[in-house]
Structure formats: structure tokens, C-alpha cells
Design an enzyme around this catalytic site. Structure first.
Site: not given
Ligand code: AP5
Length: 210
Positions: A14, A88, A123, A156, A167
Site C-alpha cells: 500500500k 482499520r 523490508r 522496522r 499484524r
Molecule cells: P510496503 O509498501 O511497505 O507495504 P505496506 O502495505 O505499506 O505495509 P506496511 O507494513 O507499511 O503496512 P502496515 O499496514 O502494517 O503498517 P503501517 O505503517 O500502516 O511494502 C512492503 C515491502 O514489500 C517493502 O519492502 C516493499 O519494497 C516491498 N514491495 C512492495 N510492493 C511490492 C511488489 N509488488 N513486489 C515486490 N515487493 C514489493 O502501520 C504500522 C503500525 O501503526 C500498525 O501495526 C499499528 O500499530 C499502527 N497504526 C497505523 N495505522 C493505524 C490505525 N489506523 N489505527 C490503529 N493503529 C494504526
């Protein structure tokens, strides 16, 4: 206005796609995960409250995240936004409606669990530029240094195997019900997130870039 939600499991890509598309469309990329990481790094009161939830992969309490998002979104003056990682759960989705934060389309990133684990385990992250790399799929040009600022890339804390499993579990229990929620509103569109980055870039541009 172009207003999107990117919905999907952790590691679905995403953030990678939101980064690309927001630049192409000149709209804002709003990642609540990134906003929380900034609060944690700055040791603000919200950041201190959020830290343990983020590191273990649990959801941060709604009131903290909603407040941070509302504050951020009120400053946006552009042509639209991508909400990456928000909402979420159903309460967060309802909060968007309560605060009149509009959504035109919700893009669901469909992906296999095995692929998610591979992506998150490899990652790498630049804490300065907030850019993501991957050891195998998107390696930096030089060793483990950021292409932009040459700072050392890190992993991370929530990308360790235990947090990844948590997660995924949290996603299935709390976020997955949003698929039905937005399907019933006629806003949901699926994208096959197992494909390569460039292929998904193009599909998204064709489907929502117009
Ligand atoms: P990446 O693009 O980083 O994936 P992503 O879907 O953004 O994954 P995240 O881990 O960032 O999502 P998340 O929802 O767990 O974390 P967030 O930061 O929102 O890609 C992943 C890897 O794959 C990278 O290395 C990339 O290079 C590679 N890649 C991407 N696309 C590819 C492809 N097509 N082919 C091959 N490789 C590819 O949240 C973190 C924490 O914050 C949560 O766990 C929670 O504790 C908190 N939080 C955030 N938002 C909320 C909310 N709304 N409510 C409550 N808590 C929240």
C-alpha cells in the site's frame, strides 16, 4: 478531488503504491503508520502512548489515531489524498463520515499470506526519507544505504516474525470486516497485489488515475 483509501494486509504494498500514485496525481499520501512513527520519534505524548502498540503490531487506540489524522488532514489544501492504513476498523471508518472526510474509492490490495511474509521480512526503511526498500525486490543501489540521502537503512521493529504474525492476525480480526462495509457502499475495487511493483503502478494509473 480524488480521495482514496488503500486497504489491505500489512506488507501488501500500500505504501509503495501510494507513494507512486500520490506523486503522479499530485495528491497527498497520508499514512497513519508514518504519522505515528513520526510522533514516536519526536517523543510526543501521543507518540509515547502509541509506541508499544506499534512495536507489537497491535492497533493504536482509536482516539489517538483519529486525532492525529484529523489534525493532519485539516492542513491539506491539494487536489485530494490517499489514506494508507486508515481506517482499520469500523469505528474508524465511521469517524471519517462523522468528520466529513470524504472517500470516493477504496482499493483493496488482494495478496497471499506467504508473499506478505516475504515482503515484510526483507523490508528496509530509511528513517530520514521514509522510503522503503526490499533486500531482494527493491534493493538500494549501494549496499544498505538510502539512494536519496545515503543514510544507513534499518528494519522496522514491527517487521520481526512475531509482530508480523500479530499484524496479520489483527488485520483479519479487525480490518477485514471493512471489505464488506465498503462493498455495501459500492466503493470497493480489488487489485491483485501479488504482481510486480511496475505492473501494479500501471494498473492503478489506468483504473484511478484518470
Ligand atoms: P510496503 O509498501 O511497505 O507495504 P505496506 O502495505 O505499506 O505495509 P506496511 O507494513 O507499511 O503496512 P502496515 O499496514 O502494517 O503498517 P503501517 O505503517 O500502516 O511494502 C512492503 C515491502 O514489500 C517493502 O519492502 C516493499 O519494497 C516491498 N514491495 C512492495 N510492493 C511490492 C511488489 N509488488 N513486489 C515486490 N515487493 C514489493 O502501520 C504500522 C503500525 O501503526 C500498525 O501495526 C499499528 O500499530 C499502527 N497504526 C497505523 N495505522 C493505524 C490505525 N489506523 N489505527 C490503529 N493503529 C494504526
Amino acid at each position: 478531488m480524488k480521495r482514496f483509501i488503500f486497504l489491505g494486509p500489512p506488507g501488501a504494498g500500500k505504501g509503495t503504491q501510494a507513494d507512486f500514485l500520490s506523486k503522479k496525481l499530485s495528491i497527498e499520501h497520508i499514512s497513519t503508520g508514518e504519522l505515528l512513527r513520526q510522533e514516536i520519534a519526536a517523543k510526543t505524548t501521543s507518540g509515547e502512548k502509541a509506541r508499544l502498540f506499534v512495536e507489537s503490531g497491535d492497533l493504536v487506540p482509536d482516539e489517538i489515531v483519529i486525532e492525529i489524522l484529523k489534525d493532519h488532514i485539516s492542513k491539506i489544501r491539494g487536489a485530494g489524498y490517499i489514506l494508507d492504513g486508515f481506517p482499520r476498523n469500523t469505528a474508524q471508518a465511521q469517524s471519517l463520515e462523522e468528520h466529513e472526510i470524504g472517500v470516493d474509492k477504496v482499493i483493496l490490495f488482494d495478496i497471499d499470506k506467504e508473499t506478505v511474509i516475504k515482503r515484510l521480512s526483507g523490508r528496509l526503511y530509511c528513517p530520514a526519507c521514509k522510503k522503503f526498500y526490499h533486500e531482494e525486490y527493491r534493493p538500494p543501489k549501494e549496499d544498505t544505504l538510502c539512494d536519496n540521502c545515503h543514510r544507513a537503512l534499518i528494519r522496522r521493529k514491527d517487521d520481526d516474525p512475531e509482530s508480523i504474525e500479530n499484524r496479520i492476525r489483527v488485520y483479519l480480526e479487525q480490518t477485514h470486516p471493512l471489505i464488506k462495509y465498503y462493498e455495501e457502499q459500492g466503493k470497493l475495487e480489488h487489485i491483485d497485489a501479488n504482481k510486480e511493483v511496475d505492473v501494479i503502478n500501471q494498473e492503478l494509473l489506468e483504473r484511478i488515475g484518470r
